[in-house]
Every structure is written in structure tokens, then in C-alpha cells.
Design a protein around this motif. Structure first.
Motif, mmCIF file in Angstrom:
data_model
loop_
_atom_site.group_PDB
_atom_site.id
_atom_site.type_symbol
_atom_site.label_atom_id
_atom_site.label_comp_id
_atom_site.label_asym_id
_atom_site.label_seq_id
_atom_site.Cartn_x
_atom_site.Cartn_y
_atom_site.Cartn_z
ATOM 1 N N LEU A 1 58.339 43.631 -105.560
ATOM 2 C CA LEU A 1 58.747 43.446 -104.155
ATOM 3 C C LEU A 1 59.981 44.283 -103.847
ATOM 4 O O LEU A 1 60.078 44.905 -102.791
ATOM 5 N N ALA A 2 60.926 44.321 -104.792
ATOM 6 C CA ALA A 2 62.169 45.053 -104.556
ATOM 7 C C ALA A 2 61.918 46.554 -104.435
ATOM 8 O O ALA A 2 62.687 47.266 -103.795
ATOM 9 N N ARG A 3 60.852 47.022 -105.032
ATOM 10 C CA ARG A 3 60.565 48.464 -104.970
ATOM 11 C C ARG A 3 59.873 48.864 -103.670
ATOM 12 O O ARG A 3 59.634 50.036 -103.425
ATOM 13 N N HIS A 4 59.474 47.862 -102.888
ATOM 14 C CA HIS A 4 58.724 48.177 -101.672
ATOM 15 C C HIS A 4 59.521 47.817 -100.429
ATOM 16 O O HIS A 4 60.372 46.923 -100.456
ATOM 17 N N ARG A 5 59.250 48.530 -99.334
ATOM 18 C CA ARG A 5 59.871 48.220 -98.055
ATOM 19 C C ARG A 5 58.799 48.222 -96.978
ATOM 20 O O ARG A 5 57.836 48.989 -97.032
ATOM 21 N N VAL A 6 58.976 47.341 -96.010
ATOM 22 C CA VAL A 6 58.159 47.416 -94.806
ATOM 23 C C VAL A 6 59.049 48.004 -93.730
ATOM 24 O O VAL A 6 60.139 47.479 -93.453
ATOM 25 N N LEU A 7 58.623 49.119 -93.150
ATOM 26 C CA LEU A 7 59.409 49.750 -92.091
ATOM 27 C C LEU A 7 58.620 49.678 -90.792
ATOM 28 O O LEU A 7 57.419 49.956 -90.758
ATOM 29 N N VAL A 8 59.312 49.286 -89.739
ATOM 30 C CA VAL A 8 58.684 49.213 -88.423
ATOM 31 C C VAL A 8 59.431 50.178 -87.517
ATOM 32 O O VAL A 8 60.665 50.138 -87.455
ATOM 33 N N GLY A 9 58.714 51.058 -86.848
ATOM 34 C CA GLY A 9 59.386 52.020 -85.990
ATOM 35 C C GLY A 9 58.420 52.711 -85.050
ATOM 36 O O GLY A 9 57.242 52.344 -84.976
ATOM 37 N N PRO A 10 58.902 53.722 -84.311
ATOM 38 C CA PRO A 10 58.067 54.399 -83.310
ATOM 39 C C PRO A 10 56.965 55.229 -83.974
ATOM 40 O O PRO A 10 57.205 55.915 -84.966
ATOM 41 N N VAL A 11 55.806 55.154 -83.389
ATOM 42 C CA VAL A 11 54.653 55.820 -83.974
ATOM 43 C C VAL A 11 54.802 57.340 -83.920
ATOM 44 O O VAL A 11 54.196 58.069 -84.702
ATOM 45 N N GLN B 1 49.724 51.661 -80.287
ATOM 46 C CA GLN B 1 49.995 52.864 -79.490
ATOM 47 C C GLN B 1 51.424 53.371 -79.685
ATOM 48 O O GLN B 1 51.668 54.560 -79.711
ATOM 49 N N ARG B 2 52.349 52.417 -79.825
ATOM 50 C CA ARG B 2 53.736 52.840 -79.872
ATOM 51 C C ARG B 2 54.387 52.624 -81.223
ATOM 52 O O ARG B 2 55.337 53.307 -81.579
ATOM 53 N N GLN B 3 53.881 51.641 -81.961
ATOM 54 C CA GLN B 3 54.617 51.180 -83.127
ATOM 55 C C GLN B 3 53.844 51.415 -84.425
ATOM 56 O O GLN B 3 52.629 51.239 -84.472
ATOM 57 N N SER B 4 54.564 51.821 -85.455
ATOM 58 C CA SER B 4 53.969 51.927 -86.784
ATOM 59 C C SER B 4 54.588 50.878 -87.685
ATOM 60 O O SER B 4 55.799 50.662 -87.649
ATOM 61 N N THR B 5 53.750 50.230 -88.495
ATOM 62 C CA THR B 5 54.261 49.343 -89.537
ATOM 63 C C THR B 5 53.826 49.943 -90.868
ATOM 64 O O THR B 5 52.630 50.065 -91.130
ATOM 65 N N LEU B 6 54.796 50.373 -91.630
ATOM 66 C CA LEU B 6 54.481 51.101 -92.860
ATOM 67 C C LEU B 6 54.888 50.292 -94.077
ATOM 68 O O LEU B 6 55.962 49.686 -94.104
ATOM 69 N N LEU B 7 54.018 50.289 -95.081
ATOM 70 C CA LEU B 7 54.399 49.720 -96.380
ATOM 71 C C LEU B 7 54.687 50.903 -97.294
ATOM 72 O O LEU B 7 53.824 51.765 -97.509
ATOM 73 N N LEU B 8 55.910 50.954 -97.803
ATOM 74 C CA LEU B 8 56.324 52.101 -98.598
ATOM 75 C C LEU B 8 56.780 51.667 -99.984
ATOM 76 O O LEU B 8 57.348 50.589 -100.158
ATOM 77 N N GLY C 1 63.265 55.444 -98.975
ATOM 78 C CA GLY C 1 64.664 55.752 -98.727
ATOM 79 C C GLY C 1 65.200 54.786 -97.686
ATOM 80 O O GLY C 1 64.479 53.892 -97.231
ATOM 81 N N PRO C 2 66.455 54.931 -97.271
ATOM 82 C CA PRO C 2 67.007 54.046 -96.245
ATOM 83 C C PRO C 2 66.272 54.218 -94.913
ATOM 84 O O PRO C 2 65.750 55.293 -94.629
ATOM 85 N N ALA C 3 66.219 53.128 -94.155
ATOM 86 C CA ALA C 3 65.489 53.177 -92.892
ATOM 87 C C ALA C 3 66.156 54.175 -91.951
ATOM 88 O O ALA C 3 67.359 54.087 -91.711
ATOM 89 N N PRO C 4 65.404 55.148 -91.420
ATOM 90 C CA PRO C 4 66.011 56.120 -90.507
ATOM 91 C C PRO C 4 66.359 55.496 -89.157
ATOM 92 O O PRO C 4 65.958 54.362 -88.880
ATOM 93 N N GLU C 5 67.077 56.234 -88.357
ATOM 94 C CA GLU C 5 67.484 55.791 -87.019
ATOM 95 C C GLU C 5 66.257 55.347 -86.228
ATOM 96 O O GLU C 5 65.228 56.035 -86.215
ATOM 97 N N GLY C 6 66.335 54.207 -85.615
ATOM 98 C CA GLY C 6 65.221 53.744 -84.791
ATOM 99 C C GLY C 6 64.177 52.946 -85.562
ATOM 100 O O GLY C 6 63.205 52.482 -84.989
ATOM 101 N N TRP C 7 64.370 52.779 -86.878
ATOM 102 C CA TRP C 7 63.426 52.023 -87.691
ATOM 103 C C TRP C 7 64.112 50.782 -88.249
ATOM 104 O O TRP C 7 65.297 50.793 -88.542
ATOM 105 N N ALA C 8 63.341 49.703 -88.383
ATOM 106 C CA ALA C 8 63.866 48.492 -89.002
ATOM 107 C C ALA C 8 63.164 48.295 -90.340
ATOM 108 O O ALA C 8 61.943 48.452 -90.432
ATOM 109 N N GLY C 9 63.941 47.984 -91.374
ATOM 110 C CA GLY C 9 63.348 47.840 -92.701
ATOM 111 C C GLY C 9 63.568 46.460 -93.268
ATOM 112 O O GLY C 9 64.571 45.802 -92.968
ATOM 113 N N ALA C 10 62.630 45.983 -94.065
ATOM 114 C CA ALA C 10 62.790 44.693 -94.737
ATOM 115 C C ALA C 10 61.969 44.709 -96.017
ATOM 116 O O ALA C 10 61.018 45.494 -96.157
ATOM 117 N N GLU C 11 62.374 43.842 -96.943
ATOM 118 C CA GLU C 11 61.563 43.707 -98.161
ATOM 119 C C GLU C 11 60.284 42.965 -97.790
ATOM 120 O O GLU C 11 60.343 41.967 -97.071
#
Lengths: 136, 328, 288
Positions: C216-226, C243-250, C254-264
């Protein structure tokens, strides 16, 4: 015969991991004075019997508490609380702050507030006095 | 492991025990009743040679009529038991485990597959064979008491008599059991194994008979043409025919043509006895011969029988082992 | 010595590969969740580890001993259909267990059966509830005093109370004897709270293998503009997009870029992400 002083309540649907629930509950019990220095935490087996959680998780939580310096594992004997987190203000039923809060709750109830109202009020006031960034 | 197999076979073992007790009781009772009947009809002495004994009018015939059904039932029991052993003990032995998946339980304990299989086989088979052999001998003991007034009159090579005597029933039972277990291990379906096992057993049982393979024990007897043998010994006659002067058998198609030709004179009228015999001699027929398995050698034919079915059983049990080894 | 090691293990049934190229090594004393959809190859993997099925390729070792078509003495296996002799009483069944094993502890079986309320030792197995049947089957497995316990869908078909009791039996075994447990389930919720190691299989292949917290610690869920996925760093496992939003499992993000929210991620979204990704790979492979 040594027996554990407290029992853990594990909520499987809370979204909080079992490990964190155990750590929190030990800390909480220490703050409330339910656990004081020298008390033995329930053994992994006792926790399993009561809650059917993974004993490895219990041991991991205890290791975390040990790392924080709150408890100490003694080989063959169990895990023991090494210090007290309770203060005059929090421990016991007749601590002054507690009695004050009790009075407040009493008047809230008399005033016709339901539990959701009380919770909302409590969190709002709490957040005023304890901003999020100060909390651990 | 033996205890486990015994417990799992309990129903079959109890049924076998019941069959044994009831069967033995009935046979002993019937035998004693029959002996009483022989005495009261005053034909007890006819047991040795029914054809030549002096007895009250119709007493022998009446006895045979009364007792033929019990005799046939007893014979049928011994003929049918091997099939029943195959169907109800052999077929479900592994099929039931495979069907219900309990073989997985057995395969994941310390006991090896081979030991598991052997212990199940032994526990299922040995009691069944014991019951069969005991009942077979009790029936034999009873039929012996009836002697030539009973089915034994037809001789040991009569198909029914042969099937219930000697070691033959043992061979059939072994084969039926092995066939059942093999089909059970192969199909993993109890009902399918029982049905297919029964059909296959009946087919093979009638197609392969020790009586055929037993012909190695046939002995050739011959008399000069026209001579009558003093007394033909009792036995199973397999073939008859003629030998030429050099002792070679005359091919049967040629023999029948010549034989036919000798029955009439050149003039076309039926030949006289002397003319016929003379004609035969002139045609090159020196002797009459017949190949016979004497009754006294019946036990050897039974041995061949049990060997044939025994080998089939061993092959099938090897097949069972193979099927169980590749089973997952 | 690791309880179970798989080296390039594959199993083919006629033309279909139930398991292919599986390599992993399980840590001792852990509770391992074997996760995957129905038909993902979980049962085949467990049956191979129990010595019931021989792998077509590769090799499995239990406590350092390669498996050769029979169960390792330190392993117990609970099959999915709970094979027990249904016409026997519980007492007789336990005796059968004793008869079929070199090492057997009747005391241990009795102890395990005593953990639950009221299995009548003189009741026939066929009269027991699904929960009791599972518990008797587990008690039989524990009678072998295993060091590695393989359980195929141990919680399937159980009511909540029986589920809790069954888990308690398994967890008590871990607490008492330090047994390594591998439990399969196609229902993640069953195992989420009790496992500390996970093995996620799909299409017969291992997708994720590791300590749950670490994974879990090695993965991040990032939500941001598509429109702006290019700034995201890390190995993309799967993505869902509106249409507007991407939810990515990574993985290793790296650290969440500007405009993206990250969580474990939580375990559910992690597993769902991997299963979705493998389904998409399969779908695109089928399209050619």
C-alpha cells in the motif's frame, strides 16, 4: 494470574486499519487512566480470542507502542505499560474538567439538543481551539 | 488405516455378514429338509445313480420337480454373487470417494496413495471373497447330498455346474471386483461404474470361458471304424471325427462328403451297415476319434479359468492404480 | 526457510493455462491472502502446493523440499468443497484422521473443536451446518500440526457468526504455533482485516506479491484534471477517467503535481485497480 486490563473493540467497517485501532485504543486507555504503568496489555492470543484479528497485527501494534516508549515487552511475560499518560485533568470520574463537561452536557440535554447537535457543537469548538495542523 | 477402511466399508461389510448368516442358515435348513424328503420318499439310495435305482413309482420325478427351484436358486446365488460383488463393492469403492471429493482428504494426509488404495482394496475384497467361498462350499455340500437326483447329474462341465464349482467363482469375483474398481476410478461416477461394470462383466464372463481355453486338457480317444467302445468315460466331448490310416484327422468337410456318399450304394439305395462301414474304410477312414476332457480333469480346467480371470483382474487393478495416481 | 516457494510454476489443463509462470516466496509466520477473481488460478495454485496437482512447468518447494506429487508432512490443506466423510460422526472422522497420519494430535483437534459452541462429537457430519463442517475440516487440518496451512476459500458460504468463529480458530493457530497461513478468497472483504501479506493472481499470473502495508505504501491514488496527466510521475497501474477528471493508481509515484490530490490507496482500490488493468490487457489482447 495476570490478565489483561483492557479489551480491544475492533470495528472492521470503520476504514481504519486494525493496527491503528489497537494503537489508538491503548493510547486512549492510557490517557483516561484505564491503563497505568505496570499494567499488562492483553496477549496476542487473548486479543484473538476476543476479536479474531490477526495476532501478527496485534504484535505489530505493540511494537509501534514500544517504539513510542509507551509500553515494554518482557520476554515470556507479556507487554507492559511503562508510563502513565493520565493527568489529574483527564483521569477519574471526578476530574474537574470532566465534571465541567458533564454539567455542560446536562444543560445541552435539558435545552433539547440531540446527539448530532452536541457532536457538531463539540467538534466546532474543538477545531477552534485545536487547529488541525497542531494535532498529531 | 485398516480401521479407517473398515469403518468406511461398514455398510458393505454388514451386508456381507448378513448375506453369509442368512445364506448359510437357509442352506443348512434346506439340506436337512431335503434329506428328510429323500428318506420319506424312500429314494435316499438313488442319490448315487438315479438312472439305475429301484424306487417307488414317480418318486424320483416328483422329487426333482419339487427341488429343482431351490437348487436353481442356490446355483444362481453363486453365479450372481461375483457380479454383485463387482457392482456393489468394487464399483463404489473409489468412485464414491472421487465423486464426493473425499479422495482429496485422503491424498492430503500422510498415508501414501498406494497404501490408501491397497488398504481399501483388501478390506473390501477379502471379506467378500470369504463370504463367496463359504457360501459356494455350503451350496456344494448341499448339492452333493442330492447327488444325481440334483443338478450334479449333468456333470462338472455343465455350464452352470462349472460356474459354481472349484476355484472358478473366485476368479469371476476377483475379475468383477477389479472391473468395478477400475471403471469407478476411471469414470469417477458411482452409478455409471456400477452399470458399465455389470454389462462389461456379463459380456466378458460369457465371451471368455475357461471351458474353451481348458481344451488343452482334452485327450484324444479313438476306436477302429465300426468298433464300439466298451464304456465311454464321462467328460466333455469337444470334437468328434475320423482319422485316416496314418492317424491324421480327416478334414471335416471332406469327411462329411465321403460319409454322405457311403450312406448310399452306387445304385442309389440306402447302404447296409456292412456296406457302409466297408465304404468308409475304402474311403480312407481308419478310426473314429473324439477329443474329451475327462471329468477327473475338471479341477485343472477350473485352474485355467481362474488364471484367465485372475490375469484380467490384475491388469484392471494395475489400471486402477494408474487412474488413481494421475487423479488430482 | 520459506514455507512455500514457487519457481516459474505453470499448470495447463488440456489447452488452457490455469496458472502460468508464477514465481513467489512466502514469508514464515504470516497470514497470506491469496486474492483473485473466480477462475484466476487460486485453487490450482493451492492444490499444487498441497501436492495434489503436479505443475506442468516449474517447481514448488515447501520448507526447502521440492514437491513430488504428495503432500509435505508439515502442510495441511483445506479444499474448497470441504471433503469429509459425511456418513461418519465427528468422533469417527477424527479417528480416521488419526489413522491416516503419522503425526496427529487428537488433543489439538479436540481443542479446536472446543473453541466453537456445540459441535456434537456424535453427530454425523452430514447433519452439521456449513459453518460447523468448515470448522471440523479445519480442526482435521490442524490435527496434523502443520507449519503451513493452506485454506481454499475458508470463509465462503459462512454466515457472519461462523465466519468470525472460523477466523478466530485460524488466528488462534497463528498466535499459538506461529503457523504460516495461506487463505484464498474472491471476496476481499473477508481477508482485508486479517492478512499481513498478499498475493494477487489474475489470469494465472501473480500481479502483486508483498507485505500489505508495504504494498500500500508503494502505491498512490492521484486525482486530477484529465487534460494534464503528463506531469504525473510513476508507473501507471490503472486509470479511470471522466470527461474532466482522472483517477490514477500509480506504483512508486512521485509527489503529486500542482492541481492533483494524492492519497495512499486502501486495499480495495488497490486490488480493484490491478484487476481492472489485467482485464483491460486481456480485452485489448483479444481485440488483437
Amino acid at each position: 494470574m495476570l490478565t489483561g486490563v483492557i479489551e480491544f473493540r475492533i470495528d472492521r467497517h470503520s476504514g481504519v486499519s486494525t493496527y491503528m485501532q489497537i494503537v489508538h485504543q491503548v493510547r486512549q486507555a492510557m490517557r483516561l487512566g484505564l491503563l497505568t504503568s505496570g499494567d499488562r496489555l492483553p496477549s496476542a492470543r487473548e486479543v484473538v480470542d476476543a476479536t479474531a484479528v490477526n495476532p501478527n497485527t496485534v504484535l505489530k501494534a505493540y511494537r509501534e507502542l514500544e517504539r513510542e516508549g509507551l509500553v515494554e515487552g518482557r520476554r515470556g511475560l507479556g507487554t507492559f505499560v511503562t508510563k502513565s499518560l493520565a493527568t489529574e485533568a483527564t483521569a477519574g470520574d471526578d476530574a474537574p474538567l470532566r465534571r465541567e463537561l458533564g454539567r455542560w452536557m446536562g444543560s445541552a440535554r435539558e435545552g433539547g439538543l440531540v446527539v448530532e447537535d452536541v457532536d457538531a457543537l463539540y467538534s466546532a469548538v474543538r477545531d477552534e481551539h485545536y487547529p488541525a495542523e497542531e494535532r498529531s | 488405516m485398516i480401521w479407517a477402511s473398515l469403518r468406511l466399508q461398514r455398510l458393505q461389510l454388514l451386508t456381507l455378514l448378513g448375506t453369509l448368516v442368512v445364506g448359510a442358515g437357509v442352506i443348512v435348513l434346506l439340506r436337512s429338509n431335503m434329506i428328510d424328503a429323500l428318506d420319506s420318499a424312500q429314494i435316499a439310495h438313488c442319490v448315487r445313480a438315479a438312472d439305475q435305482c429301484v424306487a417307488p413309482d414317480g418318486a424320483v420325478k416328483a422329487f426333482r420337480t419339487t427341488w429343482s427351484t431351490p437348487f436353481e436358486t442356490a446355483q444362481l446365488l453363486i453365479i450372481g454373487l461375483p457380479a454383485l460383488i463387482g457392482v456393489f463393492i468394487g464399483a463404489p469403492l473409489f468412485a464414491l470417494e472421487l465423486e464426493q471429493g473425499t479422495h482429496v482428504l485422503a491424498f492430503t494426509q500422510s498415508v501414501s496413495r498406494t497404501r490408501w488404495m491397497l488398504s481399501k482394496l483388501v478390506v473390501a475384497l477379502v471379506p467378500a471373497l470369504v463370504v463367496l467361498v463359504v457360501l459356494q462350499h455350503l451350496v456344494g455340500w448341499w448339492l452333493d447330498a442330492a447327488g444325481s437326483l440334483g443338478p450334479l447329474y449333468n456333470g462338472p462341465f455343465n455350464r452352470v455346474n462349472f460356474a459354481i464349482q472349484g476355484v472358478s467363482p473366485l476368479g469371476y469375483a476377483l475379475f468383477a471386483f477389479a472391473l468395478g474398481t477400475f471403471l469407478g476410478a476411471l469414470t469417477r461416477r458411482t452409478l455409471a461404474a456400477m452399470t458399465a461394470g455389470l454389462v462389461a462383466f456379463v459380456v466378458v464372463r460369457f465371451a471368455v470361458s475357461g471351458l474353451v481355453t481348458g481344451s488343452v486338457f482334452a485327450e484324444r480317444r479313438a476306436t477302429a471304424v465300426g468298433e464300439v467302445p466298451e464304456q465311454r468315460e464321462s467328460g466333455l466331448v469337444l470334437t468328434t471325427g475320423w482319422l485316416d490310416a496314418s492317424g491324421q484327422a480327416v478334414p471335416s468337410d471332406r469327411a462329411s462328403v465321403l460319409n454322405q456318399a457311403c450312406k448310399t450304394t452306387p445304385g442309389g439305395s440306402p447302404n447296409t451297415e456292412e456296406g457302409y462301414l466297408a465304404c468308409l474304410r475304402e474311403s480312407g477312414f481308419a478310426q473314429n476319434y473324439w477329443d474329451v476332457i475327462p471329468d477327473s480333469r475338471a479341477w485343472q480346467v477350473h485352474l485355467v479359468d481362474v488364471a484367465v480371470f485372475g490375469v484380467l483382474a490384475v491388469v484392471l487393478l494395475a489400471g486402477t492404480t494408474w487412474a488413481l495416481r494421475r487423479q488430482s | 526457510m520459506t514455507p512455500l516457494t514457487a519457481t516459474a510454476v505453470g499448470k495447463r489443463y488440456r489447452t488452457r493455462w490455469a496458472v502460468r509462470d508464477c514465481s513467489f516466496s512466502l514469508p514464515e509466520g504470516k497470514v497470506v491472502a491469496l486474492l483473485g477473481a473466480n477462475g484466476a488460478g487460486k485453487s490450482t495454485l493451492l492444490r499444487m502446493a498441497a501436492g495434489l496437482v503436479r505443475p506442468t512447468t516449474g517447481e514448488l518447494s515447501v520448507f526447502g523440499t521440492p514437491l513430488r506429487g504428495r503432500i509435505h508432512p508439515d502442510v495441511s490443506f483445506l479444499a474448497q468443497n470441504r471433503p469429509l466423510y459425511r456418513d461418519l460422526t465427528v468422533r469417527e472422522l477424527v479417528r480416521v484422521g488419526a489413522a491416516m497420519n503419522d503425526r496427529w494430535s487428537a488433543d489439538r483437534v479436540r481443542e479446536v473443536l472446543a473453541l466453537q459452541a456445540g459441535v456434537d462429537h456424535d453427530a454425523k457430519v452430514r447433519t452439521l451446518s456449513a459453518g460447523s463442517v468448515t470448522q471440523v475440516a479445519i480442526a482435521m487440518a490442524l490435527g496434523r500440526l502443520p507449519r503451513l496451512l493452506l485454506l481454499d476459500e475458508p470463509l465462503a458460504d459462512l454466515d457472519p457468526l461462523a465466519r468470525e468463529e472460523t477466523l478466530r480458530i485460524i488466528m488462534a493457530e497463528v498466535a499459538d504455533r506461529g503457523t504460516t497461513v495461506v487463505m484464498s478468497s474472491h471476496v476481499l472483504a473477508d481477508l482485508r482485516e486479517v492478512c499481513d501479506h498478499m498475493l494477487l493472481v489474475d489470469e494465472g499470473r501473480v500481479q502483486v506479491d508483498g507485505d500489505v502495508e508495504e504494498v500500500l505504501a508503494r502505491h498512490r491514488v492521484l486525482v486530477g484534471p484529465v487534460t494534464d496527466e503528463s506531469t504525473v510521475e510513476g508507473e501507471l497501474v490503472s486509470a479511470t477517467r471522466t470527461q474532466r477528471q482522472s483517477t490514477l493508481l500509480l506504483k512508486d509515484a512521485g509527489p503529486a503535481p500542482e492541481g492533483w490530490a494524492g492519497a495512499e490507496p486502501d486495499l480495495d482500490s488497490l486490488v480493484m485497480g490491478y484487476l481492472r488493468a489485467s482485464r483491460e490487457r486481456r480485452a485489448s489482447a483479444q481485440r488483437g
